[in-house]
Write an enzyme that holds these catalytic residues in place. Structure first.
Site, PDB file in Angstrom:
ATOM      1  N   CYS A   1       0.496   3.184  -6.281  1.00 43.11           N
ATOM      2  CA  CYS A   1      -0.373   2.170  -5.676  1.00 43.11           C
ATOM      3  C   CYS A   1      -1.612   2.833  -5.067  1.00 43.11           C
ATOM      4  CB  CYS A   1       0.465   1.502  -4.596  1.00 43.11           C
ATOM      5  SG  CYS A   1      -0.467   0.608  -3.390  1.00 43.11           S
TER       6      CYS A   1
ATOM      7  N   GLY B   1       3.343   2.175  -2.189  1.00 48.85           N
ATOM      8  CA  GLY B   1       3.973   2.532  -3.465  1.00 48.85           C
ATOM      9  C   GLY B   1       3.389   3.815  -4.056  1.00 48.85           C
TER      10      GLY B   1
ATOM     11  N   GLY C   1       0.781  -1.241   0.000  1.00 45.54           N
ATOM     12  CA  GLY C   1       0.000   0.000   0.000  1.00 45.54           C
ATOM     13  C   GLY C   1       0.805   1.280   0.000  1.00 45.54           C
TER      14      GLY C   1
HETATM   15  P1  5GP Z   1       7.563   3.363  -5.087  1.00 42.90           P
HETATM   16  O1  5GP Z   1       9.037   3.201  -4.899  1.00 42.90           O
HETATM   17  O2  5GP Z   1       7.222   3.863  -6.454  1.00 42.90           O
HETATM   18  O3  5GP Z   1       6.918   4.147  -4.003  1.00 42.90           O
HETATM   19  O4  5GP Z   1       6.930   1.899  -4.936  1.00 42.90           O
HETATM   20  C1  5GP Z   1       7.310   0.833  -5.777  1.00 42.90           C
HETATM   21  C2  5GP Z   1       6.554  -0.395  -5.369  1.00 42.90           C
HETATM   22  O5  5GP Z   1       5.121  -0.220  -5.485  1.00 42.90           O
HETATM   23  C3  5GP Z   1       6.810  -1.606  -6.243  1.00 42.90           C
HETATM   24  O6  5GP Z   1       8.071  -2.181  -6.041  1.00 42.90           O
HETATM   25  C4  5GP Z   1       5.646  -2.507  -5.882  1.00 42.90           C
HETATM   26  O7  5GP Z   1       5.857  -3.224  -4.701  1.00 42.90           O
HETATM   27  C5  5GP Z   1       4.537  -1.508  -5.634  1.00 42.90           C
HETATM   28  N1  5GP Z   1       3.603  -1.448  -6.781  1.00 42.90           N
HETATM   29  C6  5GP Z   1       3.900  -1.329  -8.089  1.00 42.90           C
HETATM   30  N2  5GP Z   1       2.790  -1.280  -8.841  1.00 42.90           N
HETATM   31  C7  5GP Z   1       1.757  -1.379  -7.988  1.00 42.90           C
HETATM   32  C8  5GP Z   1       0.329  -1.408  -8.160  1.00 42.90           C
HETATM   33  O8  5GP Z   1      -0.225  -1.284  -9.263  1.00 42.90           O
HETATM   34  N3  5GP Z   1      -0.397  -1.564  -7.032  1.00 42.90           N
HETATM   35  C9  5GP Z   1       0.174  -1.691  -5.800  1.00 42.90           C
HETATM   36  N4  5GP Z   1      -0.615  -1.875  -4.754  1.00 42.90           N
HETATM   37  N5  5GP Z   1       1.500  -1.637  -5.597  1.00 42.90           N
HETATM   38  C10 5GP Z   1       2.283  -1.494  -6.678  1.00 42.90           C
END
Ligand code: 5GP
Length: 344
Positions: free
Chosen positions: A181, A178, A176
């Site tokens: 996300c 990301g 949750g």
């Molecule tokens: P960020 O570094 O961009 O904050 O988070 C990256 C992470 O978000 C990814 O490695 C993965 O675990 C998560 N993530 C990627 N795409 C999605 C998505 O469509 N839904 C959700 N719930 N998490 C995602």
């Protein structure tokens, strides 16, 4: 129904307290760490910052740059065996091949004997809480005994232990948080990332496993906070997206000159339609990711060096000579975000 009343923290809820330090220059800090893994028994030495297995982040182009600095790339799972085999051998040690339950282990079988050249397998699912997932990890461990297995995602200590006991060397922690996300909105599910990492790393380390904090880092300070919370590895999505090495299309606004690229969650309708053409007509399946436009950032190498420079800077503020010492030297102070919001 049950309510846990203990407050859980996100990266933005804390700061790291400065402490007396002998180190005056960022150069004195060693960001490489040597790991030995519980099940594979392999060792890996490098900077434990990891590119996410999103198709806008974990590309072969990204891996070529990141590997130069001995950081890790979890490649997205849509690469073909032919593409994977073309990766130079010197880089293969710093990449993970990603698989999911739906696709199974087909890609690993297709690599045949040459799967030996890769150290890491990343088993990635949105919800690591199913029994089917633990069984899948057991199967991968049985078939690929000597691989360093990264598996996730979960965000609670009990399930971190369960995945390690099923055969994972490293558990990916984060649900949750990301940047692309929307799980916390769609499903109301998740744990604030800093607390999730503190609790899950404690559980993992107790049984010889490791954790990779995944999601929610918006700046280098957040990476340091994740290490401070005792993450062994920190995975980045949005921070490493939007570069020459991982952007399919760069759009320029003719009037402002501003350049942007599309960044989307792997569970967004956009990604599901792109790879599975599956979202349409499946009313029971809600998208848990969004599509956003982010600024085009140029060369990945420049961003990586900026981020690592930030982590080095944290080390000099708190007296940590090595990345492994960050957690020992970290005291978090809670900050009042309500006030921050008023004044910024
Ligand atoms: P960020 O570094 O961009 O904050 O988070 C990256 C992470 O978000 C990814 O490695 C993965 O675990 C998560 N993530 C990627 N795409 C999605 C998505 O469509 N839904 C959700 N719930 N998490 C995602």
């Amino acid at each position: 129904m049950h309510i846990e009343k203990e407050v859980k923290y996100d990266f933005s809820d804390v700061l790291i307290k400065p402490k007396r330090s002998y180190y005056t220059s960022r150069k004195e800090v060693d960001l490489e760490r040597k790991f030995k893994f519980k099940w594979s028994k392999l060792t890996w030495k490098g900077i434990p910052v990891v590119a996410s297995n999103m198709d806008t982040v974990g590309t072969i182009g990204s891996a070529k740059v990141l590997s130069k600095y001995n950081t890790l790339t979890c490649l997205h799972k849509f690469h073909t065996a032919e593409e994977l085999l073309k990766i130079p051998n010197s880089i293969k040690k710093n990449v993970a091949i990603t698989v999911g339950i739906a696709e199974g282990l087909q890609i690993l079988y297709e690599l045949g004997e040459r799967v030996k050249l890769f150290n890491f397998i990343c088993i990635d699912v949105a919800n690591g809480y199913t029994e089917q997932f633990s069984d899948f990890i057991k199967q991968v461990r049985a078939e690929f005994e000597k691989k360093i297995i990264i598996a996730g995602n979960v965000c609670t200590p009990e399930m971190t232990e369960q995945l390690i006991l099923s055969g994972a060397d490293i558990v990916k922690v984060g649900i949750g948080g990301g940047s692309a996300c929307i799980t916390r909105n769609v499903a109301g599910v998740g744990i604030p990332q800093l607390s999730a990492v503190i609790d899950c790393s404690d559980a993992a380390h107790g049984i010889g496993g490791m954790v990779m904090s995944d999601g929610g880092c918006t700046c280098s300070g957040d990476i340091s906070k994740a290490f401070g919370a005792n993450a062994d590895f920190v995975m980045l999505g949005g921070l490493l997206a939007g570069h020459d090495e991982n952007s399919e299309t760069i759009t320029e606004n003719k009037s402002t000159g501003e350049k942007t690229v599309e960044f989307y969650g792997m569970a967004s309708s956009f990604a599901l339609e792109k790879y599975y053409r599956e979202n349409k007509g499946k009313d029971y399946k809600a998208s848990e990711g969004k599509l956003v436009k982010i600024p085009y950032k140029g060369a990945l190498e420049d961003t990586l060096l900026d981020l690592l420079g930030g982590v080095r800077s944290t080390c000099t503020y708190i007296g940590a000579k090595k990345i492994k010492d960050i957690s020992k030297c970290t005291t978090f102070v809670c900050v009042n975000n309500q006030l921050n919001n008023i004044y910024t």
